[in-house]
Motif scaffolding. Structure first.
Motif, PDB file in Angstrom:
ATOM      1  N   LYS A  83      34.014  -0.165 -25.002  1.00 21.88           N
ATOM      2  CA  LYS A  83      33.835   1.161 -25.607  1.00 21.88           C
ATOM      3  C   LYS A  83      32.381   1.581 -25.645  1.00 21.88           C
ATOM      4  O   LYS A  83      32.024   2.552 -26.304  1.00 21.88           O
ATOM      5  N   ALA A  84      31.530   0.811 -24.970  1.00 25.27           N
ATOM      6  CA  ALA A  84      30.117   1.175 -24.913  1.00 25.27           C
ATOM      7  C   ALA A  84      29.683   1.291 -23.456  1.00 25.27           C
ATOM      8  O   ALA A  84      30.165   0.551 -22.594  1.00 25.27           O
ATOM      9  N   TRP A  85      28.815   2.251 -23.205  1.00 22.94           N
ATOM     10  CA  TRP A  85      28.304   2.481 -21.844  1.00 22.94           C
ATOM     11  C   TRP A  85      26.789   2.542 -21.877  1.00 22.94           C
ATOM     12  O   TRP A  85      26.200   2.923 -22.893  1.00 22.94           O
ATOM     13  N   ILE A  86      26.167   2.198 -20.755  1.00 23.05           N
ATOM     14  CA  ILE A  86      24.705   2.240 -20.700  1.00 23.05           C
ATOM     15  C   ILE A  86      24.218   3.676 -20.897  1.00 23.05           C
ATOM     16  O   ILE A  86      23.229   3.925 -21.557  1.00 23.05           O
ATOM     17  N   THR A  87      24.934   4.632 -20.302  1.00 23.02           N
ATOM     18  CA  THR A  87      24.582   6.033 -20.516  1.00 23.02           C
ATOM     19  C   THR A  87      25.798   6.889 -20.198  1.00 23.02           C
ATOM     20  O   THR A  87      26.846   6.369 -19.788  1.00 23.02           O
ATOM     21  N   SER A  88      25.665   8.184 -20.422  1.00 26.75           N
ATOM     22  CA  SER A  88      26.768   9.074 -20.109  1.00 26.75           C
ATOM     23  C   SER A  88      26.329  10.015 -19.003  1.00 26.75           C
ATOM     24  O   SER A  88      25.162  10.385 -18.922  1.00 26.75           O
ATOM     25  N   ASP A  89      27.241  10.370 -18.152  1.00 26.29           N
ATOM     26  CA  ASP A  89      26.944  11.377 -17.144  1.00 26.29           C
ATOM     27  C   ASP A  89      28.255  11.918 -16.604  1.00 26.29           C
ATOM     28  O   ASP A  89      29.149  11.165 -16.238  1.00 26.29           O
ATOM     29  N   SER A  90      28.384  13.234 -16.611  1.00 23.84           N
ATOM     30  CA  SER A  90      29.542  13.817 -15.948  1.00 23.84           C
ATOM     31  C   SER A  90      29.063  14.936 -15.031  1.00 23.84           C
ATOM     32  O   SER A  90      29.726  15.926 -14.834  1.00 23.84           O
ATOM     33  N   GLY A  91      27.874  14.732 -14.484  1.00 21.64           N
ATOM     34  CA  GLY A  91      27.363  15.716 -13.532  1.00 21.64           C
ATOM     35  C   GLY A  91      26.443  16.709 -14.196  1.00 21.64           C
ATOM     36  O   GLY A  91      26.896  17.585 -14.913  1.00 21.64           O
ATOM     37  N   ASP A  92      25.136  16.548 -13.977  1.00 15.59           N
ATOM     38  CA  ASP A  92      24.143  17.400 -14.623  1.00 15.59           C
ATOM     39  C   ASP A  92      23.067  17.691 -13.581  1.00 15.59           C
ATOM     40  O   ASP A  92      22.343  16.796 -13.139  1.00 15.59           O
ATOM     41  N   ALA A  93      22.972  18.954 -13.183  1.00 15.23           N
ATOM     42  CA  ALA A  93      22.070  19.324 -12.093  1.00 15.23           C
ATOM     43  C   ALA A  93      20.618  18.958 -12.404  1.00 15.23           C
ATOM     44  O   ALA A  93      19.907  18.429 -11.556  1.00 15.23           O
ATOM     45  N   GLY A  94      20.190  19.225 -13.644  1.00 14.57           N
ATOM     46  CA  GLY A  94      18.802  18.958 -14.011  1.00 14.57           C
ATOM     47  C   GLY A  94      18.479  17.477 -13.925  1.00 14.57           C
ATOM     48  O   GLY A  94      17.422  17.078 -13.432  1.00 14.57           O
TER      49      GLY A  94
END
Lengths: 288, 446
Positions: B199-210
């Protein structure tokens, strides 16, 4: 004689003024805009029907139209059938607490679409929402309602929840004006409830059903609020050309393509009118 | 709601009507001669003393105090600070107001990546009129070059966003994860953490252009080349592929939390350990303090992971300028406020509040480097961040229509996150969409 006709115009003048200002003028202006093109480099030029040719060959626009058509074909029948069943149930007089039922089913209509979508958005969340809780309580992995292949159904669920009550009220009101003596006569003739529904109630609902179908067609083609709100939590499932209105909005606010945005709006308006007309023409022919 | 939808459409149609006023300009914005200085510092000071009303659109939280202090110093000036959403939301509102010709603020916060688009459409004014050239050397080189288009100066740098690794020390310690020095370490840490706690992740990302463009920037990719109105876009370069190689691996192994940035769930995840680190601009601390109160004392800052051990290469992520709109009726006063907020007392006050300065005076001050951040467990975070600012890789440029490009990023690259393709395919789709738009807008795309 001339004097009398002027008095008539004076009475409708306030309405006509407002109608022209908020209805006709924007449509005319959109049509005007759609004949031009403004570029960041090169400025504004008259392009005639070029924007329309572009729209007719624009895969993103047609993908949006396809999506709302699918929505229309699936969601509208489900919603209207539910509304019909509930209206018949409440009208049957056999339901305990009918008034409570009627109000509580109508209540979602009073919730603004943005609020309703936010609320459902929380429930749909598989990271922090109800879906996660369900997964944890029952040790299952439910499909993510915000995944690209399910998000349209998720939106359909929200709009059904919002509008079943509204359509139910229209149908129920129509049932209330049926002369009760018809039911008595039918009962004396030995007709059961289902026979009464088929022979008396459904024919009485023909007009209201047409109205609700029309509203629903227009509503489906104008689908906008729900996808916009859901996009913040499902950025990869809801594309910027998810529905025609969304696409028109994105074109103007994201791309500053006001002219092409106006074109898309005009084409979509015409398409909506065409579909609504076809449905009505068919209904009228059947009635005759 | 059916009615609401119809009303919304009507509203949209009406706002189209309002656009009429702004149409018809055919200036192509390619003229590159900077404006002559016609307003002196004394004129600006006189305008500040004479007073007047200013409307400022900005979302940067530390500006609230700046505005209050400013009005004490110049009691005749009334500043109306309005938060119109952040980033794209504000640009939308600003572009609409400019098109409509009414309700345009005097001063607007505009991120560096978006400034050239506003400059090109003549929405913001060339500050050479006010002698902004004399501020050479006042700002750190990265931000100062970001507000330039040729010799024209379209904004004053407000902050800067050299990237660094923000991490939740409590989570790292609990699972025995060392601070990753390289991207290889980072990928290993991502796997180790998620295996120890699903339930833990190093970071989150779902697609961010910047984020993507900043990561490509650090990896050495230069996908955009801009020369006036000639633009080239190419995401097949080795730098881009270096980043997609790493990130595709993290996506494929499901090592990134599928939580969209800046959503409620994201803030919650940063607070409860679900999201254990962020690679993000140096302007992040005040945002953590205000948005993630639950994790006070747990977060720390470390240098951005590197592509080769021992390197110190960083890139910029976000960062904003303040710009004077062309429509402002009070440009001299507006410039006076901007100078106060970005160079004079405002720069110091914002730095004290935790913003990351773009001014050399503030960034080199001992007080700045030695400042302890209670939220970051008393860490002297500016030592790390100032070093990051000094090591930003040169030669990057954004598209002159980056605001549009970023708005459609998820349409193509989003598929990589939902299992419908790869990042490299997605970036190719993004390149095609940007190319098509650029051509339609009259740019020469090579």
């Amino acid at each position: 004689m001339t004097r009398r006709s002027w008095i008539g115009w004076q009475f409708v003048a306030p309405f006509l003024a407002v109608f022209a200002l908020v209805f006709l003028a924007p449509i005319a202006y959109s049509a005007y805009l759609s004949l031009y093109r403004t570029k960041l480099i090169g400025g504004t030029s008259f392009v005639g029907a070029q924007n329309y040719t572009k729209a007719l060959h624009d895969p993103q626009f047609w993908s949006a139209v396809g999506r709302v058509s699918l929505f229309l074909i699936v969601q509208v029948p489900i919603m209207l059938l539910l509304a019909l069943l509930i209206a018949l149930a409440i009208d049957s007089g056999r339901l305990y607490g009918a008034a409570f039922f009627r109000i509580s089913i109508f209540l979602p209509y009073a919730v603004p679409a943005v609020v309703a979508t936010l609320m459902w958005g929380f429930m749909y969340g598989s990271q922090f929402g109800l879906i996660r809780n369900l997964n944890e309580w029952f040790g299952v992995t439910l499909p993510d309602p915000l995944a690209p292949n399910l998000v349209l159904a998720a939106i359909g669920n929200i709009t059904t929840w919002e509008f079943v009550g509204y359509n139910m009220i229209i149908l129920y009101a129509a049932l209330r004006v049926v002369d009760p003596s018809l039911y008595e006569a039918a009962a004396i003739d030995g007709a059961g409830q289902f026979r009464i529904i088929r022979a008396i109630k459904l024919p009485a609902l023909r007009g209201p059903l047409l109205i609700t179908t029309m509203f629903s067609i227009i509503g489906s083609f104008q689908l906008f609020t729900e996808p916009v709100v859901l996009r913040t939590i499902a950025p990869n499932a809801i594309l910027t050309y998810f529905t025609p209105n969304y696409y028109a909005w994105q074109l103007s606010v994201g791309g500053q393509q006001f002219n092409y945005s106006a074109t898309v709006a005009v084409v979509m308006g015409l398409l909506t009118m065409l579909v609504a007309y076809l449905v009505q023409a068919r209904a009228v022919r059947k009635a005759v | 709601m059916r009615m609401t939808r119809r009303r919304a459409l009507l509203g949209a149609a009406m706002s189209l009507t309002l656009l009429a006023a702004g149409c018809g300009s055919s200036d192509d914005g390619t003229d590159s001669t900077p404006a002559k200085t016609t307003v002196s510092d004394a004129d600006v000071e006189a305008a500040l003393q004479a007073g007047g009303n200013l409307t400022v659109w900005a979302w940067e939280p530390t500006l609230t105090k700046v505005v209050a202090d400013f009005q004490i110093k110049y009691p005749k000036v009334k500043v109306n600070l309005i938060k119109n959403g952040s980033g794209n939301d504000q640009y939308t509102a600003l572009q609409n107001a400019i098109k409509a010709g009414t309700g345009v603020p005097d001063v607007a916060q505009i991120e560096y990546y978006a400034l050239s688009q506003f400059a090109l459409s003549k929405a913001v004014t060339d500050l050479n009129t006010f002698g902004a050239k004399s501020l050479d050397g006042t700002f750190t080189p990265g931000p100062w070059s970001s507000v330039h288009a040729g010799d024209k100066i379209y904004g004053l740098p407000m902050d800067s966003g050299p990237m660094a690794l923000f991490y939740n020390k409590e989570v790292f310690d609990k699972y025995g994860i060392a601070i990753p020095k390289t991207w290889e370490d980072y990928a290993a840490a991502a796997a180790k953490l998620h295996q120890a706690n699903p339930k833990a992740w190093i970071t989150s990302d779902s697609g961010d252009a910047g984020f993507t463009t900043s990561m490509i920037w650090q990896a050495g990719g230069r996908p955009y080349k801009v020369d006036g109105t000639t633009v080239s876009i190419n995401f097949a370069d080795p730098g881009t592929q270096k980043w997609t190689g790493l990130w595709q691996g993290l996506i494929d192994k499901k090592l990134l939390a599928p939580i969209p940035g800046w959503s409620d769930a994201w803030y919650k995840g940063l607070g409860d350990g679900t999201i254990a680190s962020l690679v993000i601009g140096a302007w992040m601390p005040p945002n953590l303090e205000s948005g993630v109160k639950a994790a006070s004392g747990k977060w720390r800052v470390a240098p951005m992971p590197q592509w080769a051990a021992g390197e110190k290469v960083t890139s910029e992520n976000g960062g904003s300028s303040l710009a004077v709109t062309e429509a402002s009726q009070n440009k001299t006063l507006a410039y006076g406020f901007m100078k106060y907020a970005t160079v004079a007392e405002g720069a110091q006050s914002r730095t004290d509040e935790g913003a990351f300065p773009a001014t050399t005076a503030q960034i080199n001050a001992d007080a700045f480097k030695n400042k302890e951040f209670p939220y970051l467990g008393g860490q002297k975070a500016n030592e790390v961040l100032a070093e990051a600012a000094a090591n930003v890789a040169p030669g990057w440029s954004y598209l002159p229509f980056q605001v549009f490009a970023n708005s459609v990023y998820n349409d193509s690259v989003g598929k990589a996150y939902t299992g419908g393709g790869t990042l490299q395919d997605g970036l190719k789709g993004w390149q095609d969409a940007s190319t098509k738009y650029g051509q339609e807008q009259g740019f020469t795309i090579q």
